[in-house]
Structure formats: C-alpha cells, structure tokens
Design an enzyme around this catalytic site. Structure first.
Site, short mmCIF file in Angstrom:
data_model
loop_
_atom_site.label_atom_id
_atom_site.label_comp_id
_atom_site.label_asym_id
_atom_site.label_seq_id
_atom_site.Cartn_x
_atom_site.Cartn_y
_atom_site.Cartn_z
N LYS A 254 0.83 -1.03 -0.21
CA LYS A 254 -0.04 0.09 -0.08
C LYS A 254 0.91 1.24 0.13
CE LYS A 254 -4.23 1.57 2.16
NZ LYS A 254 -5.25 1.15 2.99
N GLU A 339 -19.12 -4.42 11.02
CA GLU A 339 -20.00 -3.58 12.02
C GLU A 339 -20.95 -4.27 12.86
OE1 GLU A 339 -18.47 -1.14 8.72
OE2 GLU A 339 -19.02 -2.97 8.84
N ARG A 367 -25.28 -0.64 8.55
CA ARG A 367 -25.00 -2.15 8.11
C ARG A 367 -25.20 -2.95 9.26
NH1 ARG A 367 -19.23 -2.48 4.90
NH2 ARG A 367 -20.55 -4.13 3.73
#
Length: 600
Positions: A254, A339, A367
């Site tokens: 990344k 979540e 969610r």
C-alpha cells in the site's frame, strides 16, 4: 517523485484505453506505471482522496485489463476506493482535474461515468456477493465472459464476504477472486488469512489461506508479486483457466512508489485531504474537528471509568480512537470491517458489566441496524454509539452521507440520541452517556469543522439560545449555527425568532416543546432525511399536546441519493443554511392559509 499538476495530463494517460494497454511491451508498461503514480499523487494532492490504496494496485490493474476484456469480462472492485487506476485505464484521465468535486469525477466506481464501472461500492465486503450473483445469472442466461472480484484493503474481514465465499464454493460459481493482500484495511488488517500463504503445493499450510479456501470448495493460487505485471498476467491466465471458483492471492504494498505513503505507518496515506506532494504533509485545516473533541474526551472518560472499553470496525484513526488505544491497549478492540459483530460484541460486553463505546461512521452503522435494534435496544443495554461523519459529509458522495441515523435511531425504543452543536458539547455528552445513561445512547457529529462555544448543556436538557415571539427555530447539531444566522437575518427585518439547541432529539426536552408551542411557527432544521426525522418527532409531540398546536416546518435532507460536493454547498442548495432557512420562514409566514409541508 515529482508530480505534474492534475490538469497537465501525460500524453500516455490521455490516450490510455484497455485496447491501447494490450499493445504495450514490458518497458512501456513500466514507464506507464511510473506516469500513473506521479499523476495520482498530483491529483490527490490537489483534490484530496484515496491515495495509498491506489498506488498499491497500479500493476495489478494494468495486468487485469490486459488479461480480461472489460466490460464483457466483469471486474468488481472491493472496496471501490482502489479504483482510480481502473478509471485511468478506461479513459477518464482528463476528468481527474475535478476528482470528487461537485459535478466531477466520483472517488468510487460510478455506473453513470463508464460501462466499465459495474457497482457503486464504497462500503467494503460486497464484491463477492455481487460477483456470485453475476456468475449465477450468466449461467442461467448463457452469457459469456468472466466475473472477477478484486477484494482488497481489508474487505475480507467483513462478514458478508464470508457468506458470499460459502455460497461461491457451495455452488461452484465460476468467480475469480483476486485477493489484493496489502496487510491493511485503513490500518493493519485484522485477519489471520493474510499472515500466511504458499508458493507451491509442498509449502501448503492447511491452517493458512490455501487450506481455508480449499475447504470451501474454492481453488487457491499464489501468493504472487502484485507489482510484477508479467508475473501477474501469467497467474491471472492460470486462474482464468480454472473452471470453477478460484482465489488468486496477490501481495501488494500500500502506497507503493511514493515515499511518504510507504512511510506512513498509521495509514499509508490511505485517504488525505489536499497536501503538499513534495512533503506528503496535509495542508493546514483551520479550526478543530468533532473527531478531535471525541478523541480527547474518550481518553479522559477512560481514565475516570475503568469499565469503559472502545470498539471500532477497522477505523481506529478516523474515528478518533488512536489515543485511547495508546493509553488503554487492553481495553481497545478493532474487529475489522465487521460492524454487525462490533455491535453485538458490545452488547455482550455491556451484559457483563463493561461500558462499551462503539465508534463507527454514521453511514457504516446502517450495516448493523438489526444488531442495534435487537441485540442492544431490545436488551436496553448501556452501549454508547459515537457516530462520526453524520449528516452531509461531502466529497465521498452518496454512500458516505450519514443522513439516515436520526430517522433510524430515534425509532429504537429507549435509545437516547444526542447531537452536539459545538466542540465542547462532545465531551459533556460522552461523560453523561457513560456515567448516567441506563440504556443505549447515540452521539452523532459531522465531519466539518466544530464550532467552539463556552455554553454547554447538561444531561438531556435542551438549551435556549435566543428568545423571540414570532417563530421558533430548532437547530439539530451543526444546524444550530444556521438557525442562529437565520434568526439574525430575520431580526433585521423585524421578525424576532427564538432559537433552541435541542441537544437530545430522543427524548425531546418537554421544556423546549412547551416553549415552541407558544409560537405561531416552529422550524426544525436537521442534516438528516426529513421523512421520519426530528421534525416529524417535534410535530407529533406538539400535536399530542392537543388543539392549537403551531404548524411545524421540517427542513431536512430529501429522501434521495445526494452526489458528492462541499457540505456547505450541498446544504445551501437545499435551503439548509442561514439565508435558506430565513427564506423558508418568510415564505411560510406569508402563506399561513396553507399548511406548511415538510421539505427537503
């Protein structure tokens, strides 16, 4: 690396298409990768956006578009914030000058922009379910082409992804899953699947990813170097030859190719506002944020209450929990992009005597609605939900506007919903929620700069800010400032308005309702959807007092998917700034022969 300005698009990018990409040799591809990285740094430096995740997928994107023929071969990105290079490859380089600006290029895949964008997915862990459905539909309809799901940036820590993997393997759905493993989501990834791998059959670890996927009926290949285009092409070709479902495990870095991103241990410049490309440092932002207020308050509350624990879903830094983690590492829990699990785990902790503080973006709490309503609400558990990025968030667009929390959370029986209107109120509300609440509490605040005010409230009491007899303005959270501005405008025209900071929108303060009922007009301003919002609650409460209730103008966000843009511009365009609210009061008071309607 030096960076050209975004509008100075290199010729190689202006002419870039999947067809042009297919004709390039190795040196040309290497040069193109360098051009892309420099262009990405320059574009994001100017407009802000997701940088680290896109720098890491340059070679992977080039290889994907050389092996597969998009859009006939369907490529689904998860999460969508790693799709900038995909946009460049599919002919949108010219549009990057207006990246994430109103009317400009979206920061995520967008079906309106290109036939190459299949899914507008900025919420993680969805691509495998989309891909499973696409593959099964292709089988039923006799459609050709492969279905490829690029799963990265921690998306494989989400529960939906595992549900999809189970069905892909069970049904033998011909989905090619590219696991872009950079070891991170926003921060380092919370998953054992990305800590092991194999280079050949002899090195297979049945406890590692190979054994996991193969146990589900999904073939496993890799891991391979995600920055070697030729190697990627060979591996993708091998994976494409597999008849059933297959995972290709790809290792990437990344922030690859930009020193400041690679050196950013916290988030690899995952997302950033406008910054200096020569230093990697974000340009100064005036004022303090609500997130900073929460970060300070939660550490202080943690010191006062050893039973307080903090939970986040892969968003430690953005939700303001980094300092808490540093102070109380054993009381901090990052569950990954999960979540639903975060909320129900918090319920279990609360049942056992802890005081969980769950910090999640407003839009991501959607969610876990079932878990909030039943696992926490039904049991009346003292879980504190701290919702960042509530209301109109701006440049991340429709998937990130947190406009449903007020309408939803106020429908949870026994839930207290608090909306701070200043930097100082965040700490006041958090302390009350931890020390005094007997059931669930939600505190929601916006992404925008926090107003500083020495005047704070107490508990769940509303606060009278200004007194006038001609109208009553109730400003929820950040819209208190807009109501104060509207009252000042109206005062210059001879119209005296009261202004209330409700602080608690569930339950509403009876004192505020009694006072509002004495006015000929009540206006409720909120940065959430107007249907079922706080205005509706005020209307119902006033009507329940009996005949003679004043009309209520509910000024909120329309029930629509709002595009990206500056929050202030979006609110102003919907009449939710000071001048807009003042105009609504004028128009309504001039037409009392008609019942005012809720407006968005």
């Amino acid at each position: 690396m030096s960076a050209a300005l975004p509008h100075e698009v290199p010729e190689a990018l202006l002419e870039l298409t999947p067809e042009a990409l297919a004709t390039m040799d190795g040196p040309a591809l290497e040069a193109l990768a360098g051009d892309i990285r420099r262009f990405l740094v320059a574009s994001v430096a100017r407009n802000g956006g997701h940088l680290g995740s896109n720098l890491g997928v340059v070679e992977l994107t080039l290889a994907l578009h050389r092996v597969f023929a998009s859009p006939a071969d369907r490529i689904v990105w998860d999460t969508g914030h790693q799709g900038y290079v995909h946009k460049l490859v599919t002919g949108r380089a010219r549009d990057f000058a207006n990246l994430r600006h109103e009317g400009g290029l979206s920061g995520y895949p967008n079906r309106a922009e290109s036939p190459h964008d299949l899914v507008e997915n900025s919420h993680a862990s969805t691509a495998l379910s989309y891909a499973c459905g696409m593959a099964q539909a292709a089988g039923l309809l006799g459609a050709s082409g492969r279905v490829v799901a690029v799963v990265g940036d921690g998306a494989l820590t989400g529960g939906l992804a595992y549900e999809a993997l189970n069905n892909i393997g069970m049904r033998g759905a011909p989905v090619l899953v590219v696991l872009n493993d950079n070891g991170r989501s926003y921060a380092p990834t919370v998953s054992p699947l990305t800590t092991a791998g194999r280079m050949d059959d002899e090195l297979c670890d049945p406890k590692g990813p190979a054994g996991f996927f193969e146990a589900l009926g999904i073939s496993y290949l890799g891991p391979v170097d995600g920055h070697d285009v030729s190697g990627l092409e060979r591996a993708l070709g091998e994976a494409a030859a597999v008849r059933g479902p297959v995972v290709l495990h790809v290792h990437t870095v990344k922030g690859r190719g930009y020193h400041f991103a690679e050196a950013d241990a916290a988030k690899c410049l995952h997302d950033i506002g406008p910054f200096d490309p020569d230093t990697g440092v974000a340009l100064a932002r005036p004022g303090r944020s609500y997130t900073e207020a929460f970060a300070e308050a939660v550490v202080a509350v943690g010191a006062e209450h050893p039973e307080v624990v903090a939970i986040t879903a892969a968003m430690e830094g953005p939700t303001g929990l980094s300092a808490f983690r540093a102070a109380y590492p054993e009381r901090f829990f990052d569950v990954g992009i999960a979540e639903q699990h975060a909320v129900t785990a918090a319920a279990g902790m609360a049942m056992s005597g802890l005081r969980p503080v769950v910090a999640i973006y407003s839009t991501f709490l959607n969610r876990a609605w079932d878990q909030v309503y039943y696992d926490v609400g039904l049991h009346r558990l003292p879980v504190v939900f701290c919702l960042d990025r509530a209301g109109i968030t701006g440049d991340d667009g429709p998937s990130h506007h947190g406009v449903t929390d007020l309408a939803l959370l106020t429908k949870v029986p026994g839930m207290t919903v608090l909306a701070p209107s200043s930097h100082e109120e965040v700490g006041v509300m958090l302390r009350w929620a931890v020390a005094s609440a007997s059931g669930p509490v939600a505190i929601r605040w916006p992404k925008t700069e926090a107003v500083s005010s020495p005047r704070t409230g107490d508990g769940r009491s509303a606060r009278l800010v200004a007194l006038g007899g001609d109208a009553c303005l109730i400003g929820v959270g950040k819209l208190l400032s807009a109501c104060e501005e509207a009252a000042a405008i109206l005062a210059e025209e001879g119209c005296a308005a009261s202004v209330w900071d409700p602080r608690s929108v569930a339950p509403l303060d009876p004192r505020m309702l009694d006072h509002a009922a004495s006015h000929p007009l009540v206006v409720v301003a909120e940065d959430g959807i107007v249907e079922g919002g706080v205005g509706s609650l005020v209307t119902s409460a006033l009507l329940a007092r009996g005949p003679g209730a004043p009309p209520v103008l509910s000024a909120g966000v329309p029930l629509a998917y709002l595009p990206h843009g500056r929050p202030a511009d979006i609110l102003a365009s919907r009449g939710l700034d000071g001048p807009g609210l003042a105009e609504r009061v004028r128009q309504t008071m001039a037409s009392f022969d008609r019942a005012p309607l809720a407006t968005g």
